[in-house]
Structures are given as C-alpha cells and as structure tokens.
Design a protein around this motif. Structure first.
Motif, PDB file in Angstrom:
ATOM      1  N   GLU A   1       0.808  -1.221   0.000  1.00  0.00           N
ATOM      2  CA  GLU A   1       0.000   0.000   0.000  1.00  0.00           C
ATOM      3  C   GLU A   1       0.842   1.273   0.000  1.00  0.00           C
ATOM      4  O   GLU A   1       0.442   2.270  -0.589  1.00  0.00           O
ATOM      5  N   VAL A   2       1.992   1.268   0.670  1.00  0.00           N
ATOM      6  CA  VAL A   2       2.802   2.484   0.714  1.00  0.00           C
ATOM      7  C   VAL A   2       3.839   2.545  -0.406  1.00  0.00           C
ATOM      8  O   VAL A   2       4.516   3.560  -0.549  1.00  0.00           O
ATOM      9  N   THR A   3       3.949   1.483  -1.205  1.00  0.00           N
ATOM     10  CA  THR A   3       4.984   1.426  -2.238  1.00  0.00           C
ATOM     11  C   THR A   3       4.439   1.500  -3.655  1.00  0.00           C
ATOM     12  O   THR A   3       5.059   2.095  -4.530  1.00  0.00           O
ATOM     13  N   ILE A   4       3.301   0.910  -3.896  1.00  0.00           N
ATOM     14  CA  ILE A   4       2.801   0.760  -5.268  1.00  0.00           C
ATOM     15  C   ILE A   4       2.596   2.124  -5.942  1.00  0.00           C
ATOM     16  O   ILE A   4       2.088   3.064  -5.317  1.00  0.00           O
ATOM     17  N   PRO A   5       3.016   2.248  -7.194  1.00  0.00           N
ATOM     18  CA  PRO A   5       2.758   3.493  -7.925  1.00  0.00           C
ATOM     19  C   PRO A   5       1.248   3.762  -8.017  1.00  0.00           C
ATOM     20  O   PRO A   5       0.440   2.826  -8.051  1.00  0.00           O
ATOM     21  N   ALA A   6       0.880   5.018  -8.060  1.00  0.00           N
ATOM     22  CA  ALA A   6      -0.531   5.430  -8.028  1.00  0.00           C
ATOM     23  C   ALA A   6      -1.340   4.877  -9.197  1.00  0.00           C
ATOM     24  O   ALA A   6      -2.562   4.726  -9.081  1.00  0.00           O
ATOM     25  N   ASP A   7      -0.695   4.529 -10.311  1.00  0.00           N
ATOM     26  CA  ASP A   7      -1.427   4.056 -11.484  1.00  0.00           C
ATOM     27  C   ASP A   7      -1.550   2.532 -11.537  1.00  0.00           C
ATOM     28  O   ASP A   7      -1.995   1.978 -12.536  1.00  0.00           O
ATOM     29  N   LYS A   8      -1.165   1.851 -10.440  1.00  0.00           N
ATOM     30  CA  LYS A   8      -1.241   0.389 -10.415  1.00  0.00           C
ATOM     31  C   LYS A   8      -2.044  -0.089  -9.219  1.00  0.00           C
ATOM     32  O   LYS A   8      -2.258   0.632  -8.261  1.00  0.00           O
ATOM     33  N   ARG A   9      -2.480  -1.349  -9.293  1.00  0.00           N
ATOM     34  CA  ARG A   9      -3.187  -1.998  -8.191  1.00  0.00           C
ATOM     35  C   ARG A   9      -2.588  -3.381  -7.987  1.00  0.00           C
ATOM     36  O   ARG A   9      -1.902  -3.903  -8.876  1.00  0.00           O
ATOM     37  N   TRP A  10      -2.857  -3.965  -6.827  1.00  0.00           N
ATOM     38  CA  TRP A  10      -2.271  -5.264  -6.507  1.00  0.00           C
ATOM     39  C   TRP A  10      -3.289  -6.167  -5.817  1.00  0.00           C
ATOM     40  O   TRP A  10      -4.252  -5.694  -5.230  1.00  0.00           O
ATOM     41  N   ILE A  11      -3.029  -7.454  -5.924  1.00  0.00           N
ATOM     42  CA  ILE A  11      -3.792  -8.453  -5.188  1.00  0.00           C
ATOM     43  C   ILE A  11      -2.860  -9.637  -4.954  1.00  0.00           C
ATOM     44  O   ILE A  11      -2.042  -9.961  -5.820  1.00  0.00           O
ATOM     45  N   PRO A  12      -2.938 -10.264  -3.759  1.00  0.00           N
ATOM     46  CA  PRO A  12      -2.054 -11.416  -3.527  1.00  0.00           C
ATOM     47  C   PRO A  12      -2.483 -12.618  -4.359  1.00  0.00           C
ATOM     48  O   PRO A  12      -3.681 -12.851  -4.559  1.00  0.00           O
ATOM     49  N   LYS A  13      -1.499 -13.359  -4.858  1.00  0.00           N
ATOM     50  CA  LYS A  13      -1.745 -14.573  -5.645  1.00  0.00           C
ATOM     51  C   LYS A  13      -1.418 -15.836  -4.877  1.00  0.00           C
ATOM     52  O   LYS A  13      -1.990 -16.894  -5.142  1.00  0.00           O
ATOM     53  N   GLY A  14      -0.465 -15.749  -3.991  1.00  0.00           N
ATOM     54  CA  GLY A  14      -0.068 -16.947  -3.265  1.00  0.00           C
ATOM     55  C   GLY A  14       1.106 -16.667  -2.361  1.00  0.00           C
ATOM     56  O   GLY A  14       1.731 -15.608  -2.419  1.00  0.00           O
ATOM     57  N   MET A  15       1.400 -17.663  -1.522  1.00  0.00           N
ATOM     58  CA  MET A  15       2.473 -17.533  -0.552  1.00  0.00           C
ATOM     59  C   MET A  15       3.240 -18.849  -0.531  1.00  0.00           C
ATOM     60  O   MET A  15       2.642 -19.922  -0.542  1.00  0.00           O
ATOM     61  N   GLU A  16       4.560 -18.738  -0.530  1.00  0.00           N
ATOM     62  CA  GLU A  16       5.421 -19.906  -0.383  1.00  0.00           C
ATOM     63  C   GLU A  16       6.362 -19.624   0.769  1.00  0.00           C
ATOM     64  O   GLU A  16       7.107 -18.642   0.735  1.00  0.00           O
ATOM     65  N   VAL A  17       6.300 -20.454   1.813  1.00  0.00           N
ATOM     66  CA  VAL A  17       7.150 -20.230   2.977  1.00  0.00           C
ATOM     67  C   VAL A  17       7.783 -21.539   3.434  1.00  0.00           C
ATOM     68  O   VAL A  17       7.267 -22.619   3.161  1.00  0.00           O
ATOM     69  N   ALA A  18       8.892 -21.384   4.117  1.00  0.00           N
ATOM     70  CA  ALA A  18       9.568 -22.508   4.770  1.00  0.00           C
ATOM     71  C   ALA A  18       9.709 -22.162   6.238  1.00  0.00           C
ATOM     72  O   ALA A  18      10.077 -21.041   6.588  1.00  0.00           O
ATOM     73  N   TYR A  19       9.398 -23.121   7.090  1.00  0.00           N
ATOM     74  CA  TYR A  19       9.559 -22.949   8.526  1.00  0.00           C
ATOM     75  C   TYR A  19      10.961 -23.434   8.864  1.00  0.00           C
ATOM     76  O   TYR A  19      11.269 -24.605   8.686  1.00  0.00           O
ATOM     77  N   THR A  20      11.794 -22.539   9.347  1.00  0.00           N
ATOM     78  CA  THR A  20      13.213 -22.850   9.495  1.00  0.00           C
ATOM     79  C   THR A  20      13.666 -23.057  10.939  1.00  0.00           C
ATOM     80  O   THR A  20      14.764 -23.560  11.165  1.00  0.00           O
ATOM     81  N   ALA A  21      12.840 -22.667  11.912  1.00  0.00           N
ATOM     82  CA  ALA A  21      13.171 -22.856  13.327  1.00  0.00           C
ATOM     83  C   ALA A  21      11.896 -22.659  14.142  1.00  0.00           C
ATOM     84  O   ALA A  21      10.908 -22.112  13.647  1.00  0.00           O
TER      85      ALA A  21
END
Length: 155
Positions: free
Chosen positions: A83-103
């Motif tokens: 929200e604080v980074t995206i240029p004013a002429d663009k929009r975003w939506i999350p597509k997915g998340m990939e994570v590893a639990y490391t500890a």
C-alpha cells in the motif's frame, strides 16, 4: 502519498502509542489481522515490519507461535508495504504464498516484508515480495515469498 502512508505519518507523531493506534486501525481494514494483535513497528516504501508477541493465544500444541499466525503477520507486513509502495497508477492483489519454517518460533517474532523499487516500476503481472520472520534472538523462523498480481488501474 497513499492513505496508509499518511495514516502512518500522522499516528507515529505520537510516541509509543502511535504505532499501536496505527496497528489497530490497519487491522480494521482486514479484521483477521487483529487475531494476532500485531504491532507495525516500521513502515516505509519497500519495507514493513510487524511484531507478533509470544502469547498463548497464538501458540500451537507445542507452545510456540503457530505457523498460521506467522503467515498472518507476514501477509500484514506485505500488505502494508504494498500500500505504501505501489505506484498510483497500479493496483495489486495477492496470488499466493510460499514459505519454509526454518526454526521454532519460541519468542516474539518480527515479520518483515521487503521489495526493491525497480520491481514496482517494472511490474506488469507477477511481483514477488520477500518475507521472513525473525525471533527475538535474531534467528529466522520462517522465510519465503508472497506473490502479487500487479496491474494498471482501470481509468
């Protein structure tokens, strides 16, 4: 300046409680975030940090911070960053998340999201946001990416 960046600038003028006020207000936008009682500790273009306290409400069966609570914190950090980074002429939506639990998340965890401005300037489709969760002793307990779909705003 985005509405979220403006809210951050306004609320953080008040020492100590300003970040809490911001975090509660931001959690109202996506009420599920409130389940982890997050505290946004840092927010600027291309960087966000959200703190999750180690408390029973977010524990799993072995007494550590639950993986889904961590993912919730990572998603909140990513959303604030977007929200604080995206240029004013663009929009975003999350597509997915990939994570590893490391500890084991055996303390409070700071969830961090980071990008490079070049990613946003060139974005036309996929954009990967780097995320990680860091325990109080500096150990990374979760890391990965949250993939966004970034497109031009319709006129």
């Amino acid at each position: 300046m985005s509405q979220l960046a403006s809210l951050w600038a306004t609320t953080t003028r008040v020492p100590v409680i300003g970040r809490r006020i911001f975090s509660i207000t931001f959690s109202q936008k996506a009420p599920y975030f409130a389940s982890i009682r997050p505290l946004v500790t840092e927010l600027r273009p291309n960087f966000a940090a959200v703190r999750i306290r180690d408390r029973r409400r977010v524990h799993n069966h072995i007494g550590t911070v639950h993986a889904i609570a961590l993912c919730n914190g990572l998603e909140m950090a990513m959303g604030a960053l977007a929200e604080v980074t995206i240029p004013a002429d663009k929009r975003w939506i999350p597509k997915g998340m990939e994570v590893a639990y490391t500890a084991k998340a055996s303390s409070g965890v700071t969830c961090i999201a980071e990008t490079d401005q070049e990613q946003w300037d060139a974005a036309d489709g996929d954009l990967a946001v780097r995320v990680r969760g860091v325990r109080d002793d500096g150990v990374v307990v979760i890391e990965g990416t949250i993939n966004l779909w970034v497109t031009p705003k319709k006129s």
